[in-house]
Write a protein that holds these residues in place. Structure first.
Motif, PDB file in Angstrom:
ATOM      1  N   ASN A 190       0.817  -1.210   0.000  1.00  0.00           N
ATOM      2  CA  ASN A 190       0.000   0.000   0.000  1.00  0.00           C
ATOM      3  C   ASN A 190       0.851   1.260   0.000  1.00  0.00           C
ATOM      4  N   ARG A 191       1.832   1.337   0.887  1.00  0.00           N
ATOM      5  CA  ARG A 191       2.623   2.558   1.034  1.00  0.00           C
ATOM      6  C   ARG A 191       3.593   2.776  -0.124  1.00  0.00           C
ATOM      7  N   LEU A 192       4.084   1.701  -0.710  1.00  0.00           N
ATOM      8  CA  LEU A 192       5.051   1.824  -1.805  1.00  0.00           C
ATOM      9  C   LEU A 192       4.394   1.789  -3.185  1.00  0.00           C
ATOM     10  N   GLY A 193       3.059   1.663  -3.230  1.00  0.00           N
ATOM     11  CA  GLY A 193       2.355   1.653  -4.513  1.00  0.00           C
ATOM     12  C   GLY A 193       2.728   0.482  -5.392  1.00  0.00           C
ATOM     13  N   LEU A 194       2.881  -0.715  -4.796  1.00  0.00           N
ATOM     14  CA  LEU A 194       3.323  -1.882  -5.543  1.00  0.00           C
ATOM     15  C   LEU A 194       2.184  -2.657  -6.180  1.00  0.00           C
ATOM     16  N   SER A 195       0.948  -2.275  -5.916  1.00  0.00           N
ATOM     17  CA  SER A 195      -0.196  -2.980  -6.488  1.00  0.00           C
ATOM     18  C   SER A 195      -0.433  -2.518  -7.922  1.00  0.00           C
ATOM     19  N   GLU A 196      -1.306  -3.222  -8.633  1.00  0.00           N
ATOM     20  CA  GLU A 196      -1.674  -2.788  -9.982  1.00  0.00           C
ATOM     21  C   GLU A 196      -2.302  -1.395  -9.933  1.00  0.00           C
ATOM     22  N   PHE A 197      -3.094  -1.149  -8.913  1.00  0.00           N
ATOM     23  CA  PHE A 197      -3.701   0.172  -8.759  1.00  0.00           C
ATOM     24  C   PHE A 197      -2.632   1.230  -8.543  1.00  0.00           C
ATOM     25  N   GLY A 198      -1.672   0.934  -7.666  1.00  0.00           N
ATOM     26  CA  GLY A 198      -0.622   1.892  -7.352  1.00  0.00           C
ATOM     27  C   GLY A 198       0.283   2.176  -8.537  1.00  0.00           C
ATOM     28  N   ARG A 199       0.571   1.134  -9.321  1.00  0.00           N
ATOM     29  CA  ARG A 199       1.447   1.314 -10.480  1.00  0.00           C
ATOM     30  C   ARG A 199       0.746   2.026 -11.622  1.00  0.00           C
ATOM     31  N   GLY A 200      -0.573   1.902 -11.673  1.00  0.00           N
ATOM     32  CA  GLY A 200      -1.306   2.450 -12.812  1.00  0.00           C
ATOM     33  C   GLY A 200      -1.840   3.857 -12.616  1.00  0.00           C
ATOM     34  N   ASN A 201      -1.683   4.423 -11.432  1.00  0.00           N
ATOM     35  CA  ASN A 201      -2.211   5.756 -11.147  1.00  0.00           C
ATOM     36  C   ASN A 201      -1.121   6.633 -10.558  1.00  0.00           C
ATOM     37  N   LYS A 202      -0.723   7.657 -11.299  1.00  0.00           N
ATOM     38  CA  LYS A 202       0.299   8.570 -10.802  1.00  0.00           C
ATOM     39  C   LYS A 202      -0.298   9.428  -9.693  1.00  0.00           C
ATOM     40  N   PRO A 203       0.345   9.479  -8.518  1.00  0.00           N
ATOM     41  CA  PRO A 203      -0.230  10.202  -7.371  1.00  0.00           C
ATOM     42  C   PRO A 203      -0.031  11.715  -7.466  1.00  0.00           C
ATOM     43  N   ILE A 204      -0.889  12.378  -8.220  1.00  0.00           N
ATOM     44  CA  ILE A 204      -0.827  13.833  -8.340  1.00  0.00           C
ATOM     45  C   ILE A 204      -1.988  14.421  -7.527  1.00  0.00           C
ATOM     46  N   PRO A 205      -1.712  15.198  -6.497  1.00  0.00           N
ATOM     47  CA  PRO A 205      -2.783  15.739  -5.642  1.00  0.00           C
ATOM     48  C   PRO A 205      -3.811  16.540  -6.434  1.00  0.00           C
ATOM     49  N   ASP A 206      -5.079  16.260  -6.170  1.00  0.00           N
ATOM     50  CA  ASP A 206      -6.205  17.001  -6.752  1.00  0.00           C
ATOM     51  C   ASP A 206      -6.231  16.960  -8.282  1.00  0.00           C
ATOM     52  N   GLU A 207      -5.625  15.955  -8.878  1.00  0.00           N
ATOM     53  CA  GLU A 207      -5.562  15.910 -10.347  1.00  0.00           C
ATOM     54  C   GLU A 207      -6.954  15.894 -10.983  1.00  0.00           C
TER      55      GLU A 207
END
Length: 427
Positions: free
Chosen positions: A196-213
């Motif tokens: 979860n914290r390192l974004g290792l899931s398919e969801f984490g890898r597929g979504n760039k964490p840009i605030p309020d995008e």
């Protein structure tokens, strides 16, 4: 030798104590079971409700149960008034983003309308997951519900995998749950927290964490139409493609003209939204140089059969797993959005990006043929959706409310037939 033995034992004990301590701490930072075995992120309606672009659309704010699923509360023990229990396993097509009601809920509504009030359709749909997670979701959660039937829904756009199913493969150190891993076997909470914290899931890898995008992009739709392509090109250049020409991106984003922008305006039903992954994919594909098919015949010649074989191995394994536990297994395969005439016409100005539909649909046809050859009889949802306009969202390619209702009717029928067969065998 004694010294080596001592330090080996000491190291193992220290590692065990450290992992045990971290697992204890992690247990306070993770969702309860089965939520942490179902999805790699916390599911909550509150953050979604704060998105400005969804203001005035309360029916599009999903509600999640205590398992982290878009469903009403369920129990592992079968309720006394339920005579037929089914579980639906899949991804965002089941979770139902931007829909008033997910597919499983519509299935139950269909049953009630025809007088079948003692059936359950439990929604185990989790966005950004695929056949690997589906298999282990069935093994770790679905079968514990003791269902009469399990239906797995596959979408060819992102459900093809490259690694074959193998019960003897060595698991990785860490993996997205419920996939097995060495750490997850002894410290499941710690495994979930790391992923979860390192974004290792398919969801984490597929979504760039840009605030309020989401709000930033959809605020662009409030600007004059002739400014929007330029504003989006500036945003993508800053956050996704710093090395690409702004002018090139502006040309790509402006190809659709007024027809593109009109899709996002003044729609009360099935509203469309600008999303970062979509715009980035458009730029990536339209500026790419790799070979893409130009028609269905060319797409068919370009199908990677090793990918088809690997994907079918997981689906056939899921069938064997359910059958071995006395559960009826059904597999439904969705078509690409290109079966919707409105969707196909909308994407014509971007032929390279649209070619994804040609390629994935060709792979879908090969997958269906391979599954049938090996004895599985998948439900081909193209039979229900082909040629029906307005069944797919123009932007993210998911089903609209109309498309979801059409599919829900077919799934309700298939599960009702499975129920009838089960009752006939019991006599």
């Amino acid at each position: 030798m004694k010294r080596t033995f001592f330090w080996t034992v000491y190291g193992l004990l220290l590692a065990a104590i450290t992992i045990g301590g971290l697992e204890f701490v992690a247990s306070f930072l993770t969702p309860p079971w089965p939520a942490y075995d179902l999805r790699p992120i916390d599911a909550a309606a509150a953050p979604i409700g704060q998105i400005k672009a969804l203001a005035g659309m309360p029916d599009l704010i999903p509600r999640y149960n205590s398992w982290g699923l878009r469903d009403r509360e369920r129990s592992f023990s079968r309720p006394a008034d339920v005579r037929f229990r089914s579980v639906l396993v899949g991804d965002s097509f089941l979770e139902g983003a931007f829909l008033r009601a997910p597919l499983a809920q519509l299935v139950e509504q269909d049953w009630r309308a025809r007088g079948m009030r003692d059936g359950e359709a439990i929604n185990l749909g989790v966005s950004a997951t695929g056949p690997v997670q589906y298999y282990y979701r069935i093994e770790t959660v679905a079968l514990k519900l003791e269902p009469d039937a399990i239906l797995e829904l596959v979408y060819p756009g992102n459900d093809f995998v490259r690694d074959r199913f193998s019960p003897w493969s060595i698991p990785p150190l860490v993996a997205e749950r419920p996939e097995p891993s060495l750490l997850g076997a002894v410290a499941p909470h710690l495994d979930w927290l790391i992923v979860n914290r390192l974004g290792l899931s398919e969801f984490g890898r597929g979504n760039k964490p840009i605030p309020d995008e989401f709000d930033i992009l959809n605020d662009v739709l409030q600007k004059p139409r002739d400014q929007r392509a330029g504003l989006l090109a500036d945003y993508l250049g800053k956050n996704y493609f710093p090395g690409k020409s702004r002018e090139t991106m502006r040309e790509i984003l402006g190809r659709g003209g007024d027809a593109f922008w009109a899709a996002f305006e003044h729609r009360k039903q099935d509203p469309e939204f600008l999303q970062g992954w979509l715009l980035a994919s458009m730029i990536d594909w339209e500026t790419g140089t790799w070979p893409v098919p130009h028609d269905s015949a060319e797409a068919d010649r370009m199908v990677d059969m090793s990918e088809v074989d690997s994907t079918s191995s997981w689906l056939l394994a899921a069938d064997r797993l359910a059958t071995a536990n006395g559960v009826r297994f059904l597999l439904a395969v969705a078509p690409m959005g290109s079966v919707d005439p409105r969707f196909a016409a909308f994407w014509q100005p971007w032929p390279r990006f649209y070619s994804i539909n040609l390629a994935r649909d060709a792979a879908r046809r090969r997958l269906l043929a391979e599954l049938r050859r090996k004895g599985l009889q998948p439900i081909d949802l193209e039979e229900d959706l082909k040629g029906v306009s307005g069944t797919y969202r123009l932007t993210d390619g998911h089903w609209t409310q109309r498309g979801t209702e059409i599919v829900a009717k077919r799934i309700a029928d298939e599960l009702a037939e499975a129920r009838t067969r089960k009752a006939a065998r019991a006599k």
